[in-house]
Design a protein around this motif. Structure first.
Motif, short mmCIF file in Angstrom:
data_model
loop_
_atom_site.label_atom_id
_atom_site.label_comp_id
_atom_site.label_asym_id
_atom_site.label_seq_id
_atom_site.Cartn_x
_atom_site.Cartn_y
_atom_site.Cartn_z
N CYS A 93 35.52 47.85 33.49
CA CYS A 93 36.19 46.57 33.75
C CYS A 93 37.29 46.63 34.81
O CYS A 93 37.83 45.59 35.20
N PRO A 117 43.07 38.73 39.61
CA PRO A 117 42.18 39.39 38.64
C PRO A 117 42.88 40.44 37.80
O PRO A 117 43.64 41.27 38.33
N THR A 128 35.26 37.41 36.85
CA THR A 128 36.61 37.95 36.98
C THR A 128 37.52 37.27 35.98
O THR A 128 37.61 36.03 35.94
N THR A 183 37.33 42.78 35.45
CA THR A 183 36.06 42.16 35.81
C THR A 183 35.00 42.58 34.80
O THR A 183 35.00 43.72 34.33
#
Length: 496
Positions: free
Chosen positions: A478, A58, A66, A61
């Motif tokens: 994020c 990742p 993701t 997100t």
């Protein structure tokens, strides 16, 4: 058979020696080869697994989604490619990877001009004109903003029941087909070519998903609607922001009458040349010649002020009536304005066919632009229905984007002055007009009245404010992992 003979037979059977099977042994060479193959298989499997792991880590997100390294590659590469033509202006060396070049103050000053957010540098200090930040880091941060914003809008759109239209599906297929052509020209499979362009872990499936998310996010704002009360409340906050004027503007300065010297430079204007400019402006004000002027459609007060003078803008919006003409001067330049209209007009809804001008060579059997226009006009004379117009658009322009709703005067003016004035006259649903330029021919089919100009603008403002709000929230939350982001395809070259 007697009992003694039977016993003898059994005894013979038991006493017969047992025959042993011989086992064939592998040579040491074969054993070594098999072991090596096994080791290679294990290593390849491990490498593939490691590659999959690296590309699936990742980077950020957005809600429940993701964004992995491979997904991030699409946003990063797109951001870099969009800036490629400005590499030299930013001081970027096209022969060195971006993760090996550092951002300079002069290069950073260009960012806003090319649509790249420079806030990443706000808490950084340059030493001798250079930041301790690579261009790869800066573009990765910009890609982070894009990815978080796009997925935030996409997620909301899908949660609110957004349905992906045929137009979007067709746009995706067109992009994929174009990529296939590039891949074939490079003797590569589509997925391999996509991986080459965007980076490891990128393939046809991922590219399709990326296109879908981008197109849905781009279209979502246009689907948002607001009540009349919401629109009026927003407009009442600053009604002057939604007032526009459409007018002619003529400008002239003394420098236009100065001839170049032998060195190719123009000397300062003389008093005689300054008088020529003033005389020309006064003549225009006395008898306005529209052929010498430029139309400014849907122009706001601030824009009119910047284009001419503040005094001229105030006259346009506060005093002038339709067809009024007035002369203004600033810093040796004369401006003559003639008001066409400044009402809060009703926009129009149209269908459109755009025919590009002929290229240098036509394919065998291909109709010329003039032939296409002739056939379309003949067909409309026989059947001037919206259904027939749509069929003709599909046949002769190949475009599915034929609807132009809530079309403003500025859009029509960009086609031609005739298109603008046709829209300002009395129009009846079902009528059409042909407008020709040097680059294309446009056929417009009027389907009816659109919404009020200011309502369209206010709706757009409200929608954009909402998109900005959810985008900013998504970027802030994020959990961007810069270290992981820097394992993406960041070591590319800009400008090649």
């Amino acid at each position: 058979m007697s009992a003694s003979r039977e016993r003898k037979k059994r005894t013979e059977q038991v006493s017969q020696p047992e025959t042993k099977k011989k086992t064939k042994k592998l040579s040491e060479g074969w054993i070594f080869a098999i072991c090596m193959i096994a080791i290679v298989v294990i290593l390849v499997g491990a490498l593939i697994g490691y590659s999959l792991y690296m590309n699936s880590r990742p980077v950020l997100t957005v809600g429940d989604h993701t964004v992995t390294v491979s997904e991030f590659n699409y946003f990063y590469t797109t951001k870099v490619n969009n800036c490629s033509s400005y590499a030299s202006y930013m001081g970027i060396d096209s022969s060195t990877p971006l993760d090996e070049q550092y951002v300079t103050e002069s290069g950073a000053s260009m960012l806003m001009l090319i649509g790249v957010d420079s806030s990443f540098l706000s808490d950084k200090t340059a030493t001798d004109g250079t930041y301790n930040v690579t261009w790869a880091q800066l573009f990765a941060d910009a890609a982070k903003t894009d990815a978080a914003s796009v997925y935030a809008v996409y997620n909301e759109a899908m949660a609110n029941g957004y349905e992906i239209s045929e137009h979007i599906e067709e746009d995706i297929e067109e992009s994929v087909e174009q990529m296939k052509t590039y891949a074939e020209n490079n003797s590569m499979s589509l997925s391999k070519f996509i991986e080459r362009v965007y980076g490891k872990g990128c393939n046809e499936s991922g590219y399709r998903d990326y296109l879908k998310v981008q197109l849905v996010a781009s279209d979502y704002a246009s689907t948002l609607t607001y009540s009349a009360e919401e629109i009026e409340a927003k407009r009442a906050e600053s009604p002057e922001d939604y007032a526009v004027a459409t007018y002619y503007q003529y400008s002239v300065s003394a420098s236009e009458f100065v001839e170049e010297g032998e060195d190719g430079e123009k000397p300062d204007p003389t008093a005689a040349e300054e008088k020529q400019a003033k005389d020309a402006a006064e003549a225009m004000a006395a008898e306005f010649d529209v052929e010498k002027a430029t139309i400014k459609a849907d122009t706001a007060r601030a824009t009119a002020s910047a284009s001419a003078t503040e005094e001229a803008a105030n006259w346009l919006f506060d005093t002038a009536e339709n067809d009024d003409v007035k002369l203004f001067e600033k810093d040796g330049t004369y401006y003559v304005l003639k008001l066409i209209d400044k009402t809060d007009y009703m926009t129009g809804n149209y269908l459109q066919i755009v025919i590009a001008a002929d290229g240098e060579e036509l394919e065998e059997g291909e109709l010329t632009a003039a032939e296409k226009k002739e056939k379309i006009v003949a067909a409309l004379e026989a059947d001037a229905s919206a259904e027939n117009f749509e069929a003709l658009a599909e046949e002769y322009s190949g475009s599915h984007e034929i609807e132009a709703e809530n079309t403003m005067r500025s859009a029509l003016s960009s086609i031609s002055d005739d298109a603008l004035f046709w829209s300002m006259g009395t129009q009846t649903a079902g009528e059409y007009q042909v407008f020709e330029t040097d680059s294309y021919t446009v056929i417009l089919f009027y389907t009816g009245e659109g919404e009020q100009y200011s309502s369209v603008v206010v709706t757009s403002v409200l929608a954009n404010e909402h998109i900005d709000e959810i985008s900013e929230a998504a970027v802030a939350a994020c959990n961007f992992d810069e270290k992981t982001a820097m394992t993406a395809n960041v070591g590319v070259y800009l400008g090649n």
